[in-house]
Scaffold this active site. Structure first.
Site, short mmCIF file in Angstrom:
data_model
loop_
_atom_site.label_atom_id
_atom_site.label_comp_id
_atom_site.label_asym_id
_atom_site.label_seq_id
_atom_site.Cartn_x
_atom_site.Cartn_y
_atom_site.Cartn_z
N PRO A 133 39.03 6.82 -50.40
CA PRO A 133 38.42 7.96 -49.71
C PRO A 133 38.73 9.27 -50.45
O PRO A 133 39.87 9.52 -50.81
CB PRO A 133 39.09 7.94 -48.33
CG PRO A 133 40.36 7.19 -48.51
CD PRO A 133 40.19 6.27 -49.67
N ALA A 150 37.73 13.43 -50.01
CA ALA A 150 37.09 14.44 -49.16
C ALA A 150 35.92 15.10 -49.89
O ALA A 150 36.05 15.53 -51.03
CB ALA A 150 38.10 15.49 -48.74
N GLN A 199 39.38 5.70 -42.25
CA GLN A 199 40.73 6.24 -42.45
C GLN A 199 40.96 7.45 -41.56
O GLN A 199 40.14 8.37 -41.53
CB GLN A 199 40.94 6.66 -43.91
CG GLN A 199 42.39 7.09 -44.15
CD GLN A 199 42.64 7.63 -45.53
OE1 GLN A 199 42.28 8.76 -45.85
NE2 GLN A 199 43.26 6.82 -46.38
N CYS A 205 48.03 11.84 -48.31
CA CYS A 205 47.33 13.08 -48.69
C CYS A 205 48.34 14.20 -48.98
O CYS A 205 49.18 14.52 -48.14
CB CYS A 205 46.37 13.52 -47.59
SG CYS A 205 45.49 15.04 -48.02
N ASN A 221 46.61 1.92 -56.70
CA ASN A 221 45.75 3.10 -56.79
C ASN A 221 46.41 4.15 -57.70
O ASN A 221 47.63 4.27 -57.72
CB ASN A 221 45.53 3.66 -55.37
CG ASN A 221 44.76 4.96 -55.33
OD1 ASN A 221 45.20 5.92 -54.71
ND2 ASN A 221 43.62 5.03 -55.97
N GLY A 222 45.58 4.88 -58.44
CA GLY A 222 46.10 5.97 -59.27
C GLY A 222 45.67 5.85 -60.72
O GLY A 222 46.09 4.93 -61.41
N ARG A 235 38.85 9.00 -57.96
CA ARG A 235 38.26 9.95 -58.91
C ARG A 235 37.63 9.24 -60.11
O ARG A 235 36.71 9.76 -60.72
CB ARG A 235 39.33 10.95 -59.37
CG ARG A 235 39.73 11.93 -58.25
CD ARG A 235 40.83 12.88 -58.67
NE ARG A 235 42.05 12.18 -59.07
CZ ARG A 235 43.00 12.70 -59.82
NH1 ARG A 235 42.88 13.94 -60.26
NH2 ARG A 235 44.09 12.02 -60.13
#
Length: 319
Positions: free
Chosen positions: A16, A18, A70, A101, A200-201, A225
């Site tokens: 997710p 934003a 989420q 976050c 993730n990352g 991203r």
């Protein structure tokens, strides 16, 4: 769990983000290979206060099966009420708690990565979701610490609270999005818990995804991203296609599909909203990109914009 998510082979998940991973974008990556899509982060407070914007963010494409919503929250009572509201909405398979976050506004309210400062509280909130939800699965997305790294302790708290799986961003909150991702910490998490682990990352290519899966032993990868401006990464992951082998015709098809979904979801204003995506899509590999970006900034008509997109992203315009 297998009926909803099959962890017998690597799972490819859209993270997710934003303002970016809205319904149109999620429907595109789902159509072209993502195994699981997750809504943008939704405030539990906003849900409880009947925010129409938040309820629209919960909406999903018919393609999104399975689908995860989420939520962020810092108070058990508010989170419980938010889950009860989601219980009344069909088509949601997973409720995920955001524990990662790093945005100051979220952290100052005690939610997001702020929960990593109080693991007992984080565990209670996850358990509240698990016990209240009528959805098949509960999950959490975490970082490996707030200031200090505490990956194993965090992961075990999530597991003990009853979560069915965990997604791990391999940075601390202090590391924001710039510090080096600690894939070794993700590997230690995988070794220390029995529930599936999603890594993730900084996963931005097919090659990197394969390396992360092998190095960490994770059950899947979550890409955020790395998919913006490159949603075909999920097609690559599913079909084993390296970065330099993506067909320009497929790119054009995906970009047009994304545009059409934006118009279907937002109406004519979707063309204006799509400008930011076109800026990213046109960054590399096409002739006349600068002029193209200048032109789309002045176009509001969906018909005119679609025609321009089709021409600009035609394989004949590839550098």
């Amino acid at each position: 769990m297998k009926a909803i998510l099959d962890f017998s082979k690597p799972l490819y998940v859209l993270a997710p983000l934003a303002g970016l991973t809205d319904l149109p974008f999620r429907s595109v990556v789902k159509k072209f290979g993502a195994d699981l899509t997750v809504s943008e982060m939704i405030s539990s407070n906003a849900l409880v206060h009947n925010s129409q914007k938040s309820l629209k963010m919960v909406e999903k494409s018919p393609l999104e099966v399975p689908y995860s919503v989420q939520i962020a929250g810092a108070e058990e009572a508010i989170v419980k009420r938010a889950v009860e509201i989601l219980n009344g909405i069909d088509g949601i398979d997973i409720i995920d708690l955001n524990c990662g976050c790093p945005v100051p506004k979220i952290v100052s309210h005690g939610s997001g990565s702020s929960l990593l400062l109080d693991l007992e509280k984080m565990g209670r909130i996850i358990r509240t979701i698990k016990e209240t939800s009528n959805k098949p699965l509960t999950s959490a997305k975490v970082r490996i610490g707030f200031q200090e790294k505490r990956p194993v302790e965090i992961a075990r708290t999530v597991e003990d609270a009853g979560a069915d799986f965990i997604a791990v961003h391999g940075r601390t909150r202090a590391g924001k999005f710039k510090s080096e991702v600690d894939y070794d910490a993700i590997r230690r998490i995988k070794e220390s818990v029995k529930i599936p682990v999603i890594a993730n990352g900084d996963i931005t290519s097919y090659e990197k995804a394969q390396w992360v899966l092998e190095f960490t032993g994770a059950d899947g990868v979550m890409i955020g991203r790395g998919a913006i401006g490159k949603p075909w990464i999920f097609y690559q992951l599913k079909h084993g296609v390296p970065d330099d082998a993506i067909d320009p015709k497929l790119k054009q098809k995906i970009i047009l599909e994304h545009f059409d979904q934006m118009i279907a979801f937002y109406g004519e204003y979707g063309a204006v909203l799509f400008r930011k995506h076109l800026h990213t899509y046109s960054k590399a590999g096409y002739k006349g990109a600068s002029e193209f970006r200048n032109r789309i900034n002045r176009i509001g008509s969906p018909e005119e914009m679609r025609e321009l997109i089709e021409t600009f992203f035609d394989p004949s315009n590839v550098l």
